[in-house]
Design an enzyme around this catalytic site. Sequence first.
Site, short mmCIF file in Angstrom:
data_model
loop_
_atom_site.label_atom_id
_atom_site.label_comp_id
_atom_site.label_asym_id
_atom_site.label_seq_id
_atom_site.Cartn_x
_atom_site.Cartn_y
_atom_site.Cartn_z
N SER A 4 0.83 -1.20 0.00
CA SER A 4 0.00 0.00 0.00
C SER A 4 0.86 1.25 0.00
O SER A 4 1.64 1.49 0.94
CB SER A 4 -0.91 0.02 1.23
OG SER A 4 -1.58 1.26 1.32
N HIS A 29 -1.10 -1.11 -4.39
CA HIS A 29 -2.39 -0.69 -3.84
C HIS A 29 -2.37 0.82 -3.61
O HIS A 29 -1.49 1.34 -2.92
CB HIS A 29 -2.65 -1.41 -2.52
CG HIS A 29 -4.03 -1.22 -1.98
ND1 HIS A 29 -5.12 -1.94 -2.43
CD2 HIS A 29 -4.50 -0.38 -1.04
CE1 HIS A 29 -6.20 -1.56 -1.77
NE2 HIS A 29 -5.85 -0.60 -0.92
N ASP A 31 -4.51 3.99 -2.27
CA ASP A 31 -5.65 4.43 -1.48
C ASP A 31 -6.03 5.86 -1.84
O ASP A 31 -5.22 6.78 -1.68
CB ASP A 31 -5.32 4.35 0.01
CG ASP A 31 -5.27 2.92 0.50
OD1 ASP A 31 -6.23 2.17 0.25
OD2 ASP A 31 -4.27 2.54 1.15
N MET A 33 -8.56 8.83 -0.89
CA MET A 33 -9.42 9.27 0.22
C MET A 33 -9.85 10.71 -0.01
O MET A 33 -9.06 11.53 -0.49
CB MET A 33 -8.69 9.14 1.55
CG MET A 33 -8.12 7.78 1.84
SD MET A 33 -7.30 7.72 3.44
CE MET A 33 -6.54 6.10 3.38
N HIS A 62 -8.14 1.87 -4.78
CA HIS A 62 -9.17 1.68 -3.76
C HIS A 62 -9.80 3.04 -3.47
O HIS A 62 -9.19 3.91 -2.86
CB HIS A 62 -8.50 1.10 -2.51
CG HIS A 62 -9.41 0.90 -1.35
ND1 HIS A 62 -8.93 0.65 -0.08
CD2 HIS A 62 -10.77 0.90 -1.25
CE1 HIS A 62 -9.94 0.51 0.74
NE2 HIS A 62 -11.06 0.67 0.07
N MET A 64 -11.89 5.20 -1.53
CA MET A 64 -12.57 5.45 -0.25
C MET A 64 -13.16 6.86 -0.31
O MET A 64 -12.73 7.77 0.39
CB MET A 64 -11.58 5.29 0.90
CG MET A 64 -11.20 3.85 1.16
SD MET A 64 -10.01 3.66 2.50
CE MET A 64 -8.48 3.80 1.55
N MET A 133 -12.07 -5.02 4.46
CA MET A 133 -11.26 -4.16 5.32
C MET A 133 -11.14 -4.81 6.70
O MET A 133 -12.14 -5.16 7.33
CB MET A 133 -11.92 -2.79 5.47
CG MET A 133 -11.94 -1.95 4.20
SD MET A 133 -10.28 -1.61 3.54
CE MET A 133 -9.52 -0.72 4.91
N ASP A 171 -7.24 -5.95 3.64
CA ASP A 171 -6.45 -4.72 3.81
C ASP A 171 -6.60 -4.21 5.22
O ASP A 171 -7.71 -3.92 5.68
CB ASP A 171 -6.97 -3.69 2.80
CG ASP A 171 -6.24 -2.35 2.89
OD1 ASP A 171 -5.25 -2.25 3.64
OD2 ASP A 171 -6.67 -1.41 2.20
N GLY A 173 -3.69 -3.82 8.83
CA GLY A 173 -3.02 -4.54 9.91
C GLY A 173 -2.35 -5.82 9.47
O GLY A 173 -2.08 -6.70 10.31
#
Length: 221
Positions: A4, A29, A31, A33, A62, A64, A133, A171, A173
Amino acid sequence: MAPSLLSADFRRLQEEVRRVEAAGADWLHVDVMDGHFVPNLTVGPLVVEALRGSTRLPLDVHLMIENPERYLGEFARAGASFLTVHAEACRHLHRVVHQIKEKGTRAGVAVNPATPPQVLEYLLGDVDLVLVMSVNPGFAGQTFIPAVLPKVRWLKRLAAEKGYGYELEVDGGINRATAADVIRSGASVLVAGSAVFGSGDVAEAITALRQAAVTRPSPGE
């Protein structure tokens, strides 16, 4: 393995991309946002376009964001390989999935930890990727939520029963301690940010995650 870029050093993003590509990453990946669906702000289509010019790896974008249908064309033109939208952000999720596919991009759907996977059951035959998630979205470096593992198992079982071909991605942790349980629950793609970019050696980190995913015993074994 899909490192990521949320955890990468954005001051030298191209170098970071080359490092993980050379280290054996399978996807990147990305992200996106918007500060509304999640409380953080990150990148837009221009960064995706720059990434597309810097790597041959699939770009796993992704979204979001609220009202993602407004931006599908821009991200598709920028070079996204996958566009994943959240069930929680789409009033007409089936329509949005097919809008993604009409743009020649593979379509993904994501669910937050609190969302049951059954909300996706009616369209799982239409998607290329399901993203579970395992943290509440919006920030890197969060702790894995083990309660999502039954959700992963349900999605894997349904895919086997129905003959669906979607990738099952998790995705949040993901690290050496959590990778094995996620893979054994049925995931095919691991998104890891801090565990890769927060290490001193990204190649060693990716290799260690792969080894942990296949060798660490599940609880009770």
